[in-house]
Design an enzyme around this catalytic site. Structure first.
Site, PDB file in Angstrom:
ATOM      1  N   LYS A   1       0.801  -1.164   0.044  1.00  0.00           N
ATOM      2  CA  LYS A   1       0.144  -0.010  -0.104  1.00  0.00           C
ATOM      3  C   LYS A   1       0.906   1.198  -0.065  1.00  0.00           C
ATOM      4  O   LYS A   1       1.910   1.270   0.783  1.00  0.00           O
ATOM      5  CB  LYS A   1      -1.021   0.205   1.353  1.00  0.00           C
ATOM      6  CG  LYS A   1      -2.086   1.163   1.142  1.00  0.00           C
ATOM      7  CD  LYS A   1      -2.360   1.604   2.531  1.00  0.00           C
ATOM      8  CE  LYS A   1      -1.342   2.797   2.838  1.00  0.00           C
ATOM      9  NZ  LYS A   1      -1.729   3.542   4.293  1.00  0.00           N
TER      10      LYS A   1
HETATM   11  C1  5RP Z   1      -3.390   3.985   8.897  1.00  0.00           C
HETATM   12  C2  5RP Z   1      -3.531   3.367   7.735  1.00  0.00           C
HETATM   13  C3  5RP Z   1      -4.795   3.393   6.722  1.00  0.00           C
HETATM   14  O1  5RP Z   1      -5.344   2.421   6.758  1.00  0.00           O
HETATM   15  C4  5RP Z   1      -4.424   3.880   5.291  1.00  0.00           C
HETATM   16  O2  5RP Z   1      -3.502   5.130   5.470  1.00  0.00           O
HETATM   17  C5  5RP Z   1      -5.771   4.159   4.510  1.00  0.00           C
HETATM   18  O3  5RP Z   1      -6.330   5.156   5.129  1.00  0.00           O
HETATM   19  P1  5RP Z   1      -6.656   6.754   4.617  1.00  0.00           P
HETATM   20  O4  5RP Z   1      -7.421   6.227   3.139  1.00  0.00           O
HETATM   21  O5  5RP Z   1      -7.420   7.359   5.614  1.00  0.00           O
HETATM   22  O6  5RP Z   1      -5.117   7.043   4.276  1.00  0.00           O
HETATM   23  O7  5RP Z   1      -2.513   2.636   7.180  1.00  0.00           O
HETATM   24  O8  5RP Z   1      -2.275   3.804   9.451  1.00  0.00           O
END
Ligand code: 5RP
Length: 275
Positions: free
Chosen positions: A173
């Site tokens: 991610k």
């Molecule tokens: C928090 C995360 C979140 O799950 C990820 O960043 C996605 O959420 P957002 O779209 O609010 O950024 O890893 O640590």
């Protein structure tokens, strides 16, 4: 890849189109009761029908989600710091593989902090987690967390994503950025993008989703830009339409406006009925 691993991967990245919509609600693990997630059960329930998977910690899963749901769980297993602590990158594995198995997790999520003081510790944790995941057929999602002082440009993100993939992460991610193709090109496993902080308006978040998909993202792992919207259901439906139905930005924005209107009418009806 073993059968169990393939089976779990297919629950996260839908085999019909190779795309994924992960709903992220794990923010409280370092942010506490953040805006929009103060009462997690209330936030999560109406959004679940539109999510392919739910990214969550064990505490909120056990207390706030009905165990009869069919949506697969991406269990956040790293933590140990908070927004008021000294250094957010000082994370460790905070949930055991036995816990993840007991909770029927389909995927394990861990943050890595490339370029930070605790880079080595978080990368070593990722490697250990991949070893455990491989043992039991559970894929690992590496979350490339970006410290305040880091620039979210393609050079840095390509480095962080590639490092994660080299350690064996099954999904990575990251954030959408200019020249995102180069990040995708350098990462041999599926990349999903976070929404990040709530953008000024919903169309901006739809644009981010559309451009990320257009430039090679497998999907999104989105939280705040969905559940911090006043029209969260309209928002997740519209994000979904881009991810899974290939709607372009104009079509998805029209869908959002339509769904928003519908939500407003429903709310007015409910208020009338309540007197
Ligand atoms: C928090 C995360 C979140 O799950 C990820 O960043 C996605 O959420 P957002 O779209 O609010 O950024 O890893 O640590």
């Amino acid at each position: 890849m073993d059968w169990g691993m393939k089976n779990r991967m297919s629950k996260i990245i839908r085999p019909e189109d190779g795309r994924c919509l992960m709903l992220a609600v794990d923010h409280g693990y370092f942010l506490g009761p953040t805006e929009g997630l103060e009462i997690p059960s209330r936030t999560i329930k109406p959004l679940l029908p539109y999510a392919d998977s739910l990214m969550i910690t064990r505490g909120i899963l056990r207390t706030s989600v009905n165990p009869s749901i069919e949506v697969p769980i991406v269990l956040r297993v790293s933590g140990g710091t908070s927004i008021v602590g000294e250094d957010l990158s000082n994370e460790t594995i905070s949930t055991s593989i036995e816990e993840a198995i007991k909770l029927n997790a389909s995927c394990l999520a861990i943050s890595i902090f490339v370029g930070s003081k605790y880079e080595h510790q978080t990368l070593a944790s990722l490697s250990r987690l991949v070893d455990e995941g491989e043992k039991y057929g559970i894929p690992v999602l590496a979350v490339t967390a970006v410290g305040k002082e880091m620039t979210r440009d393609s050079r840095y993100l390509a480095l962080a994503c590639r490092v994660a993939a080299e350690q064996g992460a099954h999904i990575v991610k990251t954030y959408y950025c200019e020249n995102f193709e180069s990040v995708v090109e350098g990462c041999p496993v599926p990349l999903i993008v976070a929404g990040g902080k709530k953008l000024p308006n919903e169309i901006d978040a739809l644009k981010l989703t559309y451009e990320a998909i257009e430039h090679g993202a497998t999907g999104v792992d989105m939280g705040r830009n969905i559940w911090q919207s006043t029209y969260a259901v309209a928002m997740i439906k519209s994000v979904r339409s881009i991810v899974h139905s290939n709607l372009d930005l104009r079509q998805a924005s029209e869908l959002y406006m339509k769904e928003k209107e519908r939500q407003i009418k429903e709310q007015q009806k409910e208020m009338k009925a309540a007197g």
